[in-house]
Design an enzyme around this catalytic site. Structure first.
Site, short mmCIF file in Angstrom:
data_model
loop_
_atom_site.label_atom_id
_atom_site.label_comp_id
_atom_site.label_asym_id
_atom_site.label_seq_id
_atom_site.Cartn_x
_atom_site.Cartn_y
_atom_site.Cartn_z
N LYS A 1 0.86 -1.19 0.00
CA LYS A 1 0.00 0.00 0.00
C LYS A 1 0.89 1.24 0.00
O LYS A 1 1.86 1.30 0.77
CB LYS A 1 -0.88 -0.01 1.26
CG LYS A 1 -1.62 1.28 1.52
CD LYS A 1 -1.65 1.66 3.01
CE LYS A 1 -0.30 2.18 3.50
NZ LYS A 1 -0.34 2.86 4.81
N PRO B 1 8.77 -5.45 3.70
CA PRO B 1 9.15 -5.06 5.06
C PRO B 1 7.89 -4.66 5.83
O PRO B 1 6.98 -4.07 5.25
CB PRO B 1 10.08 -3.86 4.83
CG PRO B 1 9.85 -3.40 3.43
CD PRO B 1 9.29 -4.55 2.67
N ALA C 1 6.39 -0.57 8.19
CA ALA C 1 7.17 0.20 7.22
C ALA C 1 6.36 1.24 6.45
O ALA C 1 6.88 1.87 5.53
CB ALA C 1 7.84 -0.76 6.24
N GLY C 2 5.08 1.40 6.80
CA GLY C 2 4.27 2.41 6.11
C GLY C 2 3.70 1.96 4.78
O GLY C 2 3.16 2.76 4.03
N ILE C 3 3.80 0.65 4.46
CA ILE C 3 3.25 0.16 3.19
C ILE C 3 2.25 -0.99 3.41
O ILE C 3 2.12 -1.86 2.57
CB ILE C 3 4.36 -0.23 2.19
CG1 ILE C 3 5.37 -1.20 2.83
CG2 ILE C 3 5.06 0.99 1.65
CD1 ILE C 3 6.36 -1.80 1.82
N GLY D 1 1.86 -3.76 5.34
CA GLY D 1 2.26 -4.90 6.17
C GLY D 1 1.09 -5.78 6.55
O GLY D 1 0.37 -6.29 5.69
N GLY D 2 0.89 -5.93 7.85
CA GLY D 2 -0.18 -6.79 8.35
C GLY D 2 -1.56 -6.34 7.90
O GLY D 2 -2.46 -7.18 7.73
N SER D 3 -1.77 -5.04 7.69
CA SER D 3 -3.09 -4.56 7.24
C SER D 3 -3.41 -5.09 5.86
O SER D 3 -4.55 -5.47 5.57
CB SER D 3 -3.12 -3.03 7.20
OG SER D 3 -2.76 -2.49 8.44
N SER D 4 -2.41 -5.11 4.97
CA SER D 4 -2.65 -5.60 3.62
C SER D 4 -2.90 -7.10 3.64
O SER D 4 -3.76 -7.61 2.91
CB SER D 4 -1.47 -5.25 2.70
OG SER D 4 -1.82 -5.50 1.36
N ASP E 1 -5.91 1.16 8.58
CA ASP E 1 -5.54 0.92 7.17
C ASP E 1 -6.24 -0.29 6.57
O ASP E 1 -6.10 -0.54 5.36
CB ASP E 1 -4.03 0.66 7.07
CG ASP E 1 -3.25 1.95 6.90
OD1 ASP E 1 -3.87 2.99 6.59
OD2 ASP E 1 -2.02 1.91 7.06
O1 C5P Z 1 -5.26 1.66 13.56
P1 C5P Z 1 -3.80 1.30 13.65
O2 C5P Z 1 -3.55 0.16 14.58
O3 C5P Z 1 -3.16 1.12 12.32
O4 C5P Z 1 -3.12 2.60 14.28
C1 C5P Z 1 -1.91 2.56 14.97
C2 C5P Z 1 -1.80 3.83 15.81
O5 C5P Z 1 -1.65 4.95 14.94
C3 C5P Z 1 -2.99 4.15 16.67
O6 C5P Z 1 -2.91 3.52 17.91
C4 C5P Z 1 -2.90 5.67 16.79
O7 C5P Z 1 -1.96 6.01 17.76
C5 C5P Z 1 -2.34 6.08 15.44
N1 C5P Z 1 -3.38 6.48 14.48
C6 C5P Z 1 -4.03 7.70 14.63
N2 C5P Z 1 -4.98 8.07 13.72
C7 C5P Z 1 -5.30 7.28 12.68
C8 C5P Z 1 -4.65 6.05 12.50
C9 C5P Z 1 -3.71 5.67 13.43
O8 C5P Z 1 -3.75 8.45 15.55
N3 C5P Z 1 -6.23 7.69 11.82
#
Ligand code: C5P
Length: 269
Positions: free
Chosen positions: A11, A90, A93-95, A97-100, A121
């Site tokens: 992603k 990776p 890593a902002g792409i 990962g587990g969400s995809s 995500d």
């Molecule tokens: O939802 P996810 O587990 O991916 O988010 C990880 C952390 O990123 C959250 O616990 C929160 O601190 C931050 N986050 C946020 N606002 C979002 C998405 C994530 O503050 N829209």
């Protein structure tokens, strides 16, 4: 029953505007998200018990129990069996990962309701195509008008925890994205539009992981790159390369110069 094979593509947040913060601490986002033509590969084999196995270059450190988002995705879909994940991307890593991976499992099992509870995500990763993402990640609007974009993805191997990046972001009420380019807009118009947008997490992520600045500088220096930006909360960055096929050679050059970085060329749609 034959195994189900499904791809969990990388992603990429082409833009990521943070437009506010809710009372519960979650941030409001406005993001154009696209997906690469490479990623993790997942195989599902129906059986009596839920079981996760992992292989691939990034298998190390991937949990094989309920801590893995695919475990919880299978539970949501009411499915049991073996889930094999070939970890090519990776993680942390902002792409995606587990969400995809979780999005891919839900897609494969025909679960279409957005599983926001698995992470902000996950709904966009269930869609797995270009989309505008808003709210905290639950509002997904498919973007069918974006042309395919050739890109290079680079990860310098540092892990940047998302909550940490959000916690050092000072300005939370930034502008939304401009209106998307009109139907039929050229790839050049899309690039110009993208260049005017931002990733508001880039500066806070750099304070946590200064190497991100080096990655962006290295990408910007490559001849033929029209835009270099970080994805998500980092540390992976992407560069857009408009000339047909030129991204492949550029990725090779970059990889030779920085053998310690993960470098991958592909197309985003
Ligand atoms: O939802 P996810 O587990 O991916 O988010 C990880 C952390 O990123 C959250 O616990 C929160 O601190 C931050 N986050 C946020 N606002 C979002 C998405 C994530 O503050 N829209």
């Amino acid at each position: 029953m034959p195994p189900i094979e499904v791809s969990a593509p990388a992603k990429v947040n082409l833009t990521l505007h943070v437009t506010g913060q809710r009372a519960d601490g979650y941030h409001l986002l406005d993001s154009l998200v696209a997906f690469a033509d490479f990623g993790d590969q997942i195989r599902l084999i129906k059986g009596p018990d839920l079981r996760i196995t992992v292989s691939g270059p990034f298998a190390e450190g991937v949990p094989t129990d309920h801590r893995n988002l695919v475990w919880r995705a299978a539970e949501i879909a009411g499915w049991t069996g073996q889930i094999h994940i070939e970890k090519n991307l990776p993680h942390g890593a902002g792409i995606g990962g587990g969400s995809s991976d979780a999005g891919a499992v839900l897609r494969a099992l025909g679960h279409t309701a957005p599983a926001l509870g698995l992470g902000a995500d996950v709904p966009v990763c269930q869609h797995a195509g270009a989309a505008r993402m808003a709210g905290i990640g639950e509002q997904i609007t498919p973007v069918a008008t974006m042309p395919p974009l050739q890109a290079i993805l680079v990860n310098p191997g540092v892990h940047v925890p998302t909550p940490k990046v959000f916690s050092v972001l000072r300005q939370k009420d930034n502008d939304s994205m401009e209106a998307l380019p009109a139907m039929g807009a050229s790839p050049a118009t899309w690039t110009e539009w993208l260049r005017r947008q931002r990733n508001d997490l880039e500066a806070p992520a750099m304070t946590t992981a200064p190497v991100i600045r080096d990655v962006l500088a290295a990408l910007s220096r490559l001849k033929g790159v029209s835009l270099a930006r970080m994805s998500g909360s980092g540390a992976t960055c992407f560069a857009l390369v408009p000339e047909d096929g030129a991204h492949i050679a550029l990725a090779r050059t970059l990889s030779a110069t920085f053998p310690q970085w993960w470098v991958q060329a592909g197309t985003l749609t």
